[in-house]
Design a protein around this motif. Structure first.
Motif, PDB file in Angstrom:
ATOM      1  N   VAL A  74       0.848  -1.190   0.000  1.00 21.20           N
ATOM      2  CA  VAL A  74       0.000   0.000   0.000  1.00 21.20           C
ATOM      3  C   VAL A  74       0.887   1.246   0.000  1.00 21.20           C
ATOM      4  O   VAL A  74       1.855   1.338   0.777  1.00 21.20           O
ATOM      5  CB  VAL A  74      -0.929   0.002   1.224  1.00 21.20           C
TER       6      VAL A  74
ATOM      7  N   ASP B 235      -2.984   4.925  -3.533  1.00 20.17           N
ATOM      8  CA  ASP B 235      -3.895   3.856  -3.117  1.00 20.17           C
ATOM      9  C   ASP B 235      -4.923   4.378  -2.121  1.00 20.17           C
ATOM     10  O   ASP B 235      -4.682   5.347  -1.395  1.00 20.17           O
ATOM     11  CB  ASP B 235      -3.118   2.711  -2.463  1.00 20.17           C
TER      12      ASP B 235
ATOM     13  N   VAL C  73      -7.528   3.017   1.090  1.00 23.32           N
ATOM     14  CA  VAL C  73      -7.758   1.959   2.068  1.00 23.32           C
ATOM     15  C   VAL C  73      -9.097   2.213   2.742  1.00 23.32           C
ATOM     16  O   VAL C  73      -9.316   3.267   3.339  1.00 23.32           O
ATOM     17  CB  VAL C  73      -6.639   1.914   3.129  1.00 23.32           C
TER      18      VAL C  73
ATOM     19  N   ALA D 182      -1.092   6.508   1.657  1.00 20.32           N
ATOM     20  CA  ALA D 182      -2.373   6.190   1.038  1.00 20.32           C
ATOM     21  C   ALA D 182      -3.482   7.096   1.586  1.00 20.32           C
ATOM     22  O   ALA D 182      -3.268   7.880   2.508  1.00 20.32           O
ATOM     23  CB  ALA D 182      -2.719   4.722   1.283  1.00 20.32           C
TER      24      ALA D 182
ATOM     25  N   ASP E 150     -11.153   2.025  -8.469  1.00 26.86           N
ATOM     26  CA  ASP E 150      -9.986   1.368  -9.073  1.00 26.86           C
ATOM     27  C   ASP E 150      -8.729   1.600  -8.234  1.00 26.86           C
ATOM     28  O   ASP E 150      -7.733   0.888  -8.399  1.00 26.86           O
ATOM     29  CB  ASP E 150      -9.759   1.907 -10.489  1.00 26.86           C
ATOM     30  N   SER E 151      -8.768   2.584  -7.340  1.00 21.95           N
ATOM     31  CA  SER E 151      -7.604   2.884  -6.498  1.00 21.95           C
ATOM     32  C   SER E 151      -7.612   2.130  -5.170  1.00 21.95           C
ATOM     33  O   SER E 151      -6.630   2.202  -4.431  1.00 21.95           O
ATOM     34  CB  SER E 151      -7.545   4.396  -6.223  1.00 21.95           C
ATOM     35  N   THR E 152      -8.698   1.428  -4.874  1.00 20.13           N
ATOM     36  CA  THR E 152      -8.771   0.711  -3.602  1.00 20.13           C
ATOM     37  C   THR E 152      -7.755  -0.420  -3.579  1.00 20.13           C
ATOM     38  O   THR E 152      -7.714  -1.255  -4.488  1.00 20.13           O
ATOM     39  CB  THR E 152     -10.179   0.146  -3.363  1.00 20.13           C
ATOM     40  N   LYS E 153      -6.936  -0.458  -2.539  1.00 20.81           N
ATOM     41  CA  LYS E 153      -5.895  -1.491  -2.426  1.00 20.81           C
ATOM     42  C   LYS E 153      -6.159  -2.426  -1.247  1.00 20.81           C
ATOM     43  O   LYS E 153      -5.758  -3.597  -1.299  1.00 20.81           O
ATOM     44  CB  LYS E 153      -4.524  -0.817  -2.234  1.00 20.81           C
ATOM     45  N   ALA E 154      -6.810  -1.932  -0.194  1.00 21.78           N
ATOM     46  CA  ALA E 154      -6.958  -2.754   1.012  1.00 21.78           C
ATOM     47  C   ALA E 154      -8.218  -2.363   1.771  1.00 21.78           C
ATOM     48  O   ALA E 154      -8.758  -1.261   1.616  1.00 21.78           O
ATOM     49  CB  ALA E 154      -5.738  -2.584   1.920  1.00 21.78           C
TER      50      ALA E 154
ATOM     51  N   LEU F 183      -8.352  -7.513  -3.146  1.00 26.01           N
ATOM     52  CA  LEU F 183      -7.893  -6.558  -2.146  1.00 26.01           C
ATOM     53  C   LEU F 183      -7.252  -7.261  -0.960  1.00 26.01           C
ATOM     54  O   LEU F 183      -7.593  -8.398  -0.638  1.00 26.01           O
ATOM     55  CB  LEU F 183      -9.074  -5.703  -1.653  1.00 26.01           C
TER      56      LEU F 183
END
Length: 367
Positions: free
Chosen positions: A72, A76, A78, A97, A122-126, A151
């Motif tokens: 992350v 990104d 979260v 993030a 589309d930017s969600t990582k976790a 994720l």
């Protein structure tokens, strides 16, 4: 006076073992990391049902490094909650993030899984759920969303040592689990300390480098890291205390059950009991629209209380940059206005629980 927390009594009950462990560490001269920390990593990871444990210097550091180990970073997003201590959100920003908030379930006060999909981009990582007050979040739907969308799930289990979700201990349910051993926690150090647990060997290896200046071995700095190592003395203390954790948890659950029994018909909302969760009652938080009146009444009776947390993170001045306003998270905001934490610690005892419950009844009966 009935204290909110009593660390001295707990210390005196294990004083001889603690002092022996501390003296042994001093004699070993292993003051940073060392044998006791390594042993505690193995023991606590096993306790959680995880393969690896990486000890660090605080719960905040655990969150920060877990995010970095999961990749992350800047750009990104979260998904997390604002109904938490500020460290949850601070760690996301430390990683570069952007925190994205969802509201919480009104019963458990934890992340509402039904609200997650609406904030994913589309930017969600976790996804970073919090097991607030020792009450497990509803993890299966959270994990299902994460797996479907690719994720990472990082659990903030800072208040939930030994809590269980469907028979499994929290922290080992997602990809990484983060714990705090701040002195007031259910498993507390005598200073600051934390840990990340995981089943992923690559994550564990990265975490070990990140906490120690990015070193693969001495003076071989593979990545840019931090000075986040756990002290040897804290490892020694926590090894002793871990042996007592289940008994302390059983006591907390006993006092919580008594609170629930004696406040059952009282016009307050007591912590939810879920069919899938086993809370460890780090905090016993009741809710009442007359919270401030109740707080003052208990103070007058020399009963200490706490508020966790009076201003949710999305309304804190330090996080105004995130662009949230009052009304954006209505359940979170209502909880912040109504929550009052009653005394809760293993040595509390039946008489004091009864006295607190009686004082709550009396205060609400007069107004």
């Amino acid at each position: 006076m009935i204290p909110f927390l009593d660390l001295k009594t707990q210390y005196h009950s294990i004083q001889n073992d603690i002092q022996a462990a501390v003296l042994a560490t001093l004699d070993s001269a292993q003051y940073t990391l060392g044998r006791d920390v390594a042993c505690f990593e193995e023991e606590f990871a096993a306790y959680c049902g995880a393969t690896f444990g990486v000890a660090v210097n605080s719960g905040t550091s655990a969150l920060h490094l877990a995010l970095l180990a999961a990749g992350v970073g800047p750009g990104d997003e979260v998904v997390t909650v604002a109904c938490t201590f500020v460290a949850t959100v601070a760690a996301i920003e430390y990683a570069g993030a952007t925190p994205v908030f969802v509201d919480v379930d009104p019963l458990t006060q934890n992340m509402d899984p039904q609200r997650i999909e609406a904030v994913l981009t589309d930017s969600t990582k976790a996804i970073l759920p919090v097991h607030l007050h020792g009450q497990p979040a509803d993890m299966d739907p959270i994990l299902a969303i994460a797996r479907r969308r690719g994720l990472v799930v990082i659990e903030d289990a800072a208040q939930a040592h030994g809590a269980e979700y469907k028979g499994r201990r929290v922290g080992a349910l997602g990809d990484l689990g983060c714990f705090s051993f701040y002195p007031g926690k259910n498993l507390g150090a005598y200073g600051e300390a934390g840990m990340v647990v995981t089943d992923n060997e690559d994550y564990a290896q990265t975490l070990r480098m990140l906490r120690d200046w990015g070193q693969e071995h001495k003076y071989r700095h593979v990545i840019k890291g931090f000075n986040y190592r756990m002290e040897g003395l804290q490892g020694a203390v926590l090894r002793v205390k871990l042996r007592h954790l289940d008994d302390w948890t059983a006591a907390r659950r006993q006092w919580a059950a008594l609170y629930g029994q004696w406040l059952g018909d009282c016009p307050v909302e007591t912590p939810a009991l879920t069919p899938w969760g086993r809370s460890v009652h780090h905090v016993y938080a009741i809710r009442s629209p007359r919270r401030d009146k109740l707080l003052k009444a208990l103070q007058q009776r020399e009963i200490q209380t706490g508020i966790h947390y009076p201003v949710p993170v999305h309304l804190q001045p330090a996080y105004s940059n995130l662009g949230y306003q009052a009304g954006d998270l209505p359940t979170t905001e209502r909880i912040a206005q109504e929550t009052l934490s009653l005394p809760m610690f293993p040595e509390l005892g039946t008489a004091r629980v009864e006295a607190v419950a009686a004082a709550v009844w009396e205060a609400l009966a007069h107004g």
